[in-house]
Every structure is written in structure tokens, then in C-alpha cells.
Design an enzyme around this catalytic site. Structure first.
Site, PDB file in Angstrom:
ATOM      1  N   ASP A 104      92.736  55.125  48.108  1.00  0.00           N
ATOM      2  CA  ASP A 104      93.163  54.015  47.245  1.00  0.00           C
ATOM      3  C   ASP A 104      92.186  52.835  47.176  1.00  0.00           C
ATOM      4  O   ASP A 104      91.648  52.417  48.188  1.00  0.00           O
ATOM      5  CB  ASP A 104      94.477  53.409  47.753  1.00  0.00           C
ATOM      6  CG  ASP A 104      95.604  54.411  47.892  1.00  0.00           C
ATOM      7  OD1 ASP A 104      96.707  53.976  48.266  1.00  0.00           O
ATOM      8  OD2 ASP A 104      95.383  55.608  47.656  1.00  0.00           O
ATOM      9  N   GLU A 155     104.667  54.490  44.997  1.00  0.00           N
ATOM     10  CA  GLU A 155     103.534  53.973  45.775  1.00  0.00           C
ATOM     11  C   GLU A 155     102.713  53.043  44.876  1.00  0.00           C
ATOM     12  O   GLU A 155     102.809  53.108  43.657  1.00  0.00           O
ATOM     13  CB  GLU A 155     102.631  55.128  46.233  1.00  0.00           C
ATOM     14  CG  GLU A 155     103.338  56.183  47.065  1.00  0.00           C
ATOM     15  CD  GLU A 155     102.357  57.134  47.716  1.00  0.00           C
ATOM     16  OE1 GLU A 155     102.201  57.076  48.942  1.00  0.00           O
ATOM     17  OE2 GLU A 155     101.749  57.953  46.987  1.00  0.00           O
TER      18      GLU A 155
END
Lengths: 670, 159
Positions: A140, A318
Site C-alpha cells: 500500500d 480496507e
């Protein structure tokens, strides 16, 4: 200091991987060959009549959400061997992923030649101008921000392996979002509240110019908590060192939320009372939700009873992102902006499907709730909008106050085997940062575009104006074709459109069509396409990656345009994923069909209709590499002639700089 | 005494049904149940725990297969190239896939666990293909593919 060694993203292992930088291919090019066919002066008279026809035929082609937009799970079986009548393009079946019933089936068998990766093939895969660390695993994007002249980028990083694990925060800086310099690790797992992982987080820049970073820590008991960190020295424009708030964690999972369903805090925005508000994704059973907290100091918080939003059956949310967009101008807005000319976007990364979904809606600042404009395509539903229909996850935006734009980062993982990742020593890249804004013409979707600064990588270019007769596949001579920027415009000839609409036997297939359908892909031939480019192709097309438009007729005789990338023949390797990606793309009255493609070794980023539909793909050719990689333009339509007007640039490398103390000293002096 | 027997019976029933319920949602119920019942931790594990047991089975099977591969170099020297490829693939399962999956499931980010488990099946399949139809490892390959697909189904329940 010995400890600074430990902070380097480079491992101190003995064995050096082979040079991670692919040398730029030899710059020589053959004479320009534009393959001129019969050139029609269509720009004159034809444009007028064509325009009238467009008005007559492209009646109200406003964005329609395609219910048949299925995910990879729909492509359940191996592709059928459909050969076309016009040419014998080799079709190699490959791995097809059954995402919901478990088993990778490798095709081939006794007659498939045994295939093995060698270092030449693997080292070619490394990108030239996409952000990636020198080695190992990344996922990420974290805490992107602009501060004192530098764009900062942090990221989930494994310093020890080319798979996920041992996660810490990597760090890099750039003046222009393209040319990066790697810096030491920003944060490591050195506290009880993040000893099992320094996970994703976001930055908030306060009005006084200072910065707070909120991030998720996995504690020594593997509980997900939120922590506060800030720069040790705000006078250091490189923000090399970060301090964790001694009172961490500042948030723990609230009652009713499981300890492993609480992560990825957002950038904060102002409430009408002058407090700061953040949202954090979670789930209750199978309902994905976003919790809301208010704070004045980022140290203590009040949880709101209401959720920002939630959608049943979408699973864990998420990397939630929440931000305003202007209804009237294609520009970015600071996260705290609100008003009558503003809509708000809620985006979440769906753990269940690995897709990023977003929806346009209205934010009620009085109670911190949000509702979508169109509940039938609410966040996370399979039919809802996605930033990108390919390999693209955990994305995050930030407001770039330097240039007044909102920028989108995203994690682009690999689609190959972990053995290959281990062998090549790295895994994952980031997409090219994109500006993101509301499509002011449709009002219903976002549009994205690679940041302008990428144009600084453009070297020489060639322009082409071609007429593509039905069934044509034309090589485009641009020299080396592994680092390209392509901008193209397509138009279907008037006569072909007339014939299409006049032909009652042309079946209305738009409702059933999707890019991913079995046997579809780019080799199917229909009245109006597909047509587009084939990138990273060998001369014999034994490996190729087509990026194309496909136009289908709807039940109501309206045309529906699809934008797809077909990776099913991108490689003969039997251990890589090769899906066909794509979606419907809104085409409005009077618009020509346009696409932009960035080719950078093992990543292809495609933008349809000005970035209304975007597709990122990872491809791993075994022979369409280095000098053997070519570019083709094609038109698979049965009868329709298509004109293609396009420009192709060679792209320079971004020469992403490894970390070194001297480089950093030099940077701090600039 | 009656109470203890009753409680124990109820415990047994409810524990059996946790494995049962979980395994019903996998592609191979029998395999799933036999793998989980063969481990003493199975009877009291939650779904995370069951997933970790199955990943352990993957690890054990990979180790066994590597041993088999090592033995084959002498017995079948003509297969060296394919064996080299297999050796690399199974080492990836042991050194990359399994640790990744264990860490991911223990820390509550099961999607990385799913990736590792899927990959174990891929690596086994690729190794098998390298023999072009004349594999000496077929039954071990099939085991890995099956265990991988069962484990994946269990990991997906954690998402």
C-alpha cells in the site's frame, strides 16, 4: 551509526541481485514509416456530416452502468480456441484464475514446451519510470504529501523478502512525482503497539503547516490499533526522521468491532465545529462499514454513533478514502472543502475481491454521514464504479496544495508466481500518480490522468494517421517499444456506422457483453471492432497485449462502448495470471474515441476516453522483450473501417535514485 | 458424573461441527476433515487456527516433496533440469509462501495468506508441467493442489 544501516531499504546481504536497472535500449531507430494508406480528407466535409450522424445515432450516450461488468470470477473456464478467418494469430491458452473455487488450472500439458524463467527475461520486467524500491516487496501507498518543495511518498515495505511480511514504512521524495530519490525507512516496528507491523496510514497537514501522521499498528498481540506520529524536525524538508507519540495507541478497536477489523485511518477534515474528523474502515459480519471519529488534537477522540456509510455483503473495507470533488471544475480540493458546488467521494478497497470501488455522493457534515447519488451502484457492489478495472488496489489520494490538484496513488501487485518474485528479488510497483477529478460532463464518475510531469520523460515521437480496413493488423515502427506513451484517437467511418445500424441481423449484445467473457478477448470479430493497439508484441504476434475498444449494440439500438485490455496472450509462460480486463466507457455525443497508453516493461496503464475508464495490467512476456517487443495497431471489425490518428513517444527512464548519504546531503542543500 | 458426560458429549458435538461446518465450504470435504482431525489442535481451533493447521500440512508436504526430489537426482539423472525447477518451486513454497501465509493469518490480513496458499498450488503445478507428462511426482503434486485449494477456501472465510 550502526542503526542507520538498519534503516536502509537496501539489504546488507552478501549476494547482490543483478543490476536492477535495465539499460535503456539502443536509441537508434529506422526511418520513419508511416504506412500511409489512402488518406481521406475526412477532417473537412466528412466531419460535418459525421457530426450530424453522431447526433442522430449517438443519442444520449451518457454513462450507463453496465450490469454485466463481471469480475475475474466470471471467466471461469479456460478460453476457447477461437481462431479468426483473417489471420492466424497464435493463441496460447494460459492460466485462468478461478477466484472463488480455488484452483489454478494450468493449460498445456504434454505438448507445452517446458518453460523456465531466465535472468534476462526477469530483469527486463523491472520498470523504468514507475515507482518501486530497489528490491523486495512493497504494497500500500502511505501518507503521501507535499511539504516544503518535496513530494513525499511512504509505502508498506518488507525489508527482508519479496513477499509480504515484516512490514515497515519505506520513504522516498521527489520534486515532480516522477523522479524519485529513495530515503531511509521512515518508521520501523519498534514499539509494542506496532511490533507486528507498521501498517497503512495517512497524513494531515495542519493550518500551521505542521504534519500529523495516523497509521495502523499491529500490536504485539496482533490487535489492530491506530497510532500517531509526526516529523522529528519540521525544518528538515526531507522529513527523514519521525517520532511516535508516547501515548500511543490513540485508538483501539471499539466495542462491537473485532481486533483484526480496524485499520487504515484517513486524512482528517474539518467539521463545522472546528474539530478534525477521520474515518476508518471495518466490517460487521459481512457488511463493510466506515467508522467516524472526531478529535481536536489527534490524541484523544470521540467516536460518532453513526457510520460515515456501510454497504451489506461487501466484506471488510480496507484503505477507505473520503474527499470532496468540484462539480464545476476539473481541479483538486483540500479535504476540508465543502459547499454547494461540491460532491464527496467514498472509496474503499474490498478485501474479498481485491477491487477498489468508489461512489459519488453527498456528505452531511452536521452528522458525519454520506449517501451515494445512485444506491444501485453503492460502494463495493459488484456493479459499482472502480478507479481501475485491472490490477490496482489499496489506492489513496492526497490534496496537492502545490498545484491545486488531487493525486491518486495505488499499489500494483504482481501477477506472476512467487518463485519468480523471489528469483528476480522484488515484487510490486506503484501506478503512475494520477490526477483525479469529477467528470464535469457526466457528473457521475471520476476521470483520471497521469500527472502532467510524466511528459518530461517524453523523448522523440512519431505521428501517424492511418485508415484501418477490416481485419488489418499493422506494425507501427517506433523503434524499441518497451517504454512508450501513446495518445490516440479513433473514428469509425460513416458508411460503416450506417451499415451497422441498418443491419437488423446484428444482434443486440451489449447487455451480455463484458470484456472478460469467455472466448471474447481481442480475437473476437464483430461488426464494430474490437480495434486498438497491441503492445509488447512479437513480430509474429506469438505474444501480445491488445488494448482496445469494443462497440456493441444495445437492445434499444444505442451503442455501448467497452474499453478492454486482453492479457491472455501476453506471455507463453504458464505460471502467470492472464486475465482480460475492462469495462464499459461512457462516450458522449460528438466525442471521438480516445485512448492513452503507457507501456513500461511489465506494466501497461491504459486510459479510455480521457480517463473515464482506466485499466492497469501486469504482463510478463518471454520473447516480446527488449528489441523484440513491437507495437501494432489493429482493427478486427468484420466490415467497418476505422481511422486511427495517434502519436507515440519514446519514454526516458526516471532514473529513480538509490539511497546514499551523499545524495541526501546534496538534496538538503538544494 | 452424568453432568460431566453430558458436557463432554456436547463439547465433542460442537467441536466436530466446527470442523464439519468449515470443511463443508471447501472443495474437498473428506480431505479437509481428515487433515484437521489428524491434528490435536483441530478440535479446539477457530477458523484461523484451522487455516494455520492446513498451512502446516502444506509445509510438511512441501518438505516431503523436496526430499523426494533430492532422492530423484540419483535415480533419474535424465530429469535434472525439471528437478532443478521443482526444487526452486518447492523451496519457494517453504521459504516464501508458508511464512507469508502464517504471518498474514496470525495478524488478521488473510488476503496475503490467500496469495501464499494459491501460490503453493501454482508452484506444484508448474513443477509437474516441467516433466511434460512423465512426472515422477504426480501424486505429490495432486496432494499439494488439493490441500492448497482446501486451505484457500478456509482462508477466504476469514476475509
Amino acid at each position: 551509526m550502526a542503526s542507520s544501516e538498519a534503516l536502509l531499504p537496501i539489504s546488507a546481504r552478501e549476494e547482490e541481485p543483478s543490476c536492477p536497472y535495465t539499460k535503456l535500449p539502443d536509441g537508434s531507430r529506422s526511418d520513419p514509416e508511416t504506412h500511409p494508406r489512402r488518406r481521406r480528407p475526412y477532417k473537412g466535409l466528412l466531419a460535418v456530416s459525421f457530426g450530424l450522424l453522431l447526433i442522430a445515432f449517438y443519442v444520449a450516450l451518457i454513462a450507463t452502468q453496465d450490469g454485466s461488468r463481471s469480475n475475474e470470477a466470471a471467466n471461469a473456464t479456460d478460453e476457447t480456441e477461437k481462431t479468426t478467418s483473417s489471420s492466424s494469430r497464435a493463441r496460447l491458452a494460459g492460466v485462468s484464475e478461478k477466484s472463488n473455487d480455488g484452483l489454478w488450472k494450468l493449460s498445456g500439458g504434454q505438448n507445452t514446451p517446458a518453460f523456465e524463467w531466465n535472468n534476462s527475461m526477469l530483469s527486463w520486467q523491472r520498470t523504468a519510470f514507475h515507482f518501486q524500491p530497489e528490491e523486495n516487496w512493497m504494497n500500500d501507498p502511505n501518507g503521501p504529501l507535499f511539504y516544503k518543495g518535496w513530494y513525499h511518498f511512504f509505502y508498506q515495505y518488507n525489508p527482508n523478502a519479496a513477499v509480504w511480511g515484516d512490514i515497515v514504512w519505506g520513504h522516498a521524495v521527489s520534486r515532480d512525482l516522477i523522479h524519485w530519490v529513495h530515503l531511509p525507512l521512515a518508521m520501523v516496528a519498534d514499539q509494542w503497539y506496532d511490533s507486528n507491523g507498521v501498517w497503512t496510514g495517512s497524513a494531515t497537514i495542519l493550518p500551521d503547516g505542521s504534519i500529523v501522521m495516523l497509521y495502523t499498528g499491529s500490536t504485539d498481540k496482533a490487535v489492530q490499533v491506530q497510532n500517531l506520529a509526526y516529523p522529528e524536525d519540521l525544518n528538515d524538508p526531507l522529513l527523514l526522521k519521525w517520532v511516535k507519540f508516547p501515548g500511543n495507541p490513540v485508538l483501539v478497536p471499539p466495542p462491537g468491532i473485532l481486533p483484526k477489523d480496524f485499520r487504515d485511518p484517513t486524512t482528517a477534515w474539518k467539521t463545522p465545529e472546528g474539530k478534525w474528523r477521520i474515518t476508518i474502515g471495518s466490517k460487521i459480519n459481512k457488511t463493510g462499514i466506515s467508522l467516524v471519529y472526531d478529535t481536536t488534537d489527534f490524541k484523544t477522540y470521540e467516536k460518532l454513533d453513526s457510520l460515515l456509510h456501510g454497504v451489506p455483503n461487501t466484506g471488510m473495507w480496507e484503505c477507505v478514502d473520503f474527499y470532496p470533488v468540484s462539480k464545476t471544475a476539473r481541479k483538486g480540493l483540500d479535504t476540508s472543502v465543502n459547499g454547494p458546488d461540491v460532491k464527496h467521494i467514498v472509496k474503499a478497497s474490498m478485501d474479498d475481491t481485491r477491487f477498489d470501488h468508489y461512489a459519488v455522493g453527498t456528505y452531511f457534515e452536521s452528522n458525519g454521514t454520506w449517501i451515494p447519488d445512485d444506491p444501485s451502484i453503492d460502494v463495493g457492489m459488484s456493479s459499482s464504479l472502480r478507479y481501475d478495472y485491472g490490477k490496482f488496489y489499496a489506492s489513496k489520494t492526497f490534496y496537492d496544495q502545490n498545484k491545486g490538484r488531487r493525486i491518486l496513488w495505488s499499489w500494483i501487485g504482481e501477477s506472476d508466481s512467487e518463485a519468480a518474485d523471489v528469483q528476480k528479488g522484488w515484487s510490486s510497483v506503484q501506478g503512475i500518480p494520477r490526477t483525479v477529478a469529477l467528470d464535469t460532463k457526466t457528473g457521475k464518475n471520476l476521470v483520471q490522468s497521469p500527472v502532467e510531469e510524466i511528459k518530461s520523460l517524453r523523448l522523440s515521437s512519431k505521428k501517424f494517421d492511418l485508415e484501418l480496413s477490416p481485419g488489418s493488423v499493422i506494425p507501427v515502427d517506433v523503434g524499441t517499444a518497451t517504454q512508450l506513451d501513446i495518445e490516440a484517437e479513433f473514428e469509425i467511418k460513416k458508411e460503416s456506422l450506417d451499415k451497422f445500424f441498418g443491419d437488423a441481423s446484428v444482434v443486440a449484445e451489449a447487455e451480455e457483453f463484458s470484456c472478460e467473457k469467455n472466448g471474447a478477448g481481442s480475437t473476437v470479430r464483430n461488426a464494430l471492432g474490437p480495434f486498438g493497439f497491441s503492445v509488447l508484441a512479437t513480430e509474429s504476434l506469438s505474444e501480445q497485449t491488445p488494448v482496445y475498444f469494443y462497440i456493441a449494440k444495445g437492445k434499444d439500438s444505442k451503442l455501448k462502448t467497452f474499453f478492454c485490455t486482453d492479457t491472455s496472450r501476453s506471455s507463453v509462460a504458464n505460471d502467470v495470471i492472464k486475465p482480460i480486463y475492462g469495462s464499459v466507457v461512457p462516450v458522449l455525443k460528438g466525442e471521438k474515441l480516445t485512448m492513452r497508453i503507457l507501456v513500461d516493461h511489465s506494466i501497461v496503464e491504459a486510459f479510455g476516453q480521457g480517463g473515464r475508464t482506466c485499466i492497469t495490467s501486469r504482463v510478463y512476456p518471454t520473447t516480446a522483450i527488449y528489441g523484440a517487443a513491437k507495437l501494432f495497431v489493429f482493427n478486427n471489425a468484420l466490415d467497418a473501417t476505422v481511422t486511427a490518428s495517434f502519436k507515440v513517444w519514446q519514454m526516458n527512464s526516471a532514473f529513480i535514485h538509490p539511497y546514499s548519504e551523499e545524495a541526501v546531503r546534496a538534496l538538503t542543500r538544494t | 458424573m452424568k453432568l460431566i458426560v453430558m458436557v463432554m458429549t456436547m463439547m465433542m458435538i460442537s467441536e466436530g461441527s466446527m470442523i464439519d461446518q468449515t470443511c463443508k465450504q471447501t472443495p474437498d470435504f473428506k480431505l479437509c476433515v481428515s487433515l484437521l482431525n489428524s491434528d490435536p489442535r483441530g478440535s479446539s481451533a477457530d477458523i484461523s487456527g484451522l487455516a494455520l493447521i492446513l498451512i502446516d500440512k502444506i509445509k510438511v508436504l512441501a518438505t516431503k516433496t523436496l526430499t523426494e526430489i533430492n532422492g530423484l537426482y540419483k535415480k533419474r539423472p535424465e530429469l535434472k533440469q525439471a528437478l532443478d525447477q521443482c526444487s526452486r518451486r518447492y523451496k519457494t513454497i517453504l521459504n516464501a509462501d508458508v511464512p507469508e501465509a502464517i504471518e498474514a493469518i496470525s495478524k488478521g490480513v488473510p488476503k496475503f495468506g490467500e496469495d501464499g496458499v494459491i501460490d503453493a498450488g501454482v508452484e506444484a503445478s508448474v513443477c509437474e508441467e516441467g516433466f511434460q507428462g512423465k512426472s515422477p511426482l504426480t501424486s505429490l503434486t495432486k496432494s499439494m493442489q488439493n490441500i492448497s485449494s482446501v486451505t484457500r477456501a478456509v482462508v477466504r472465510m476469514l476475509l
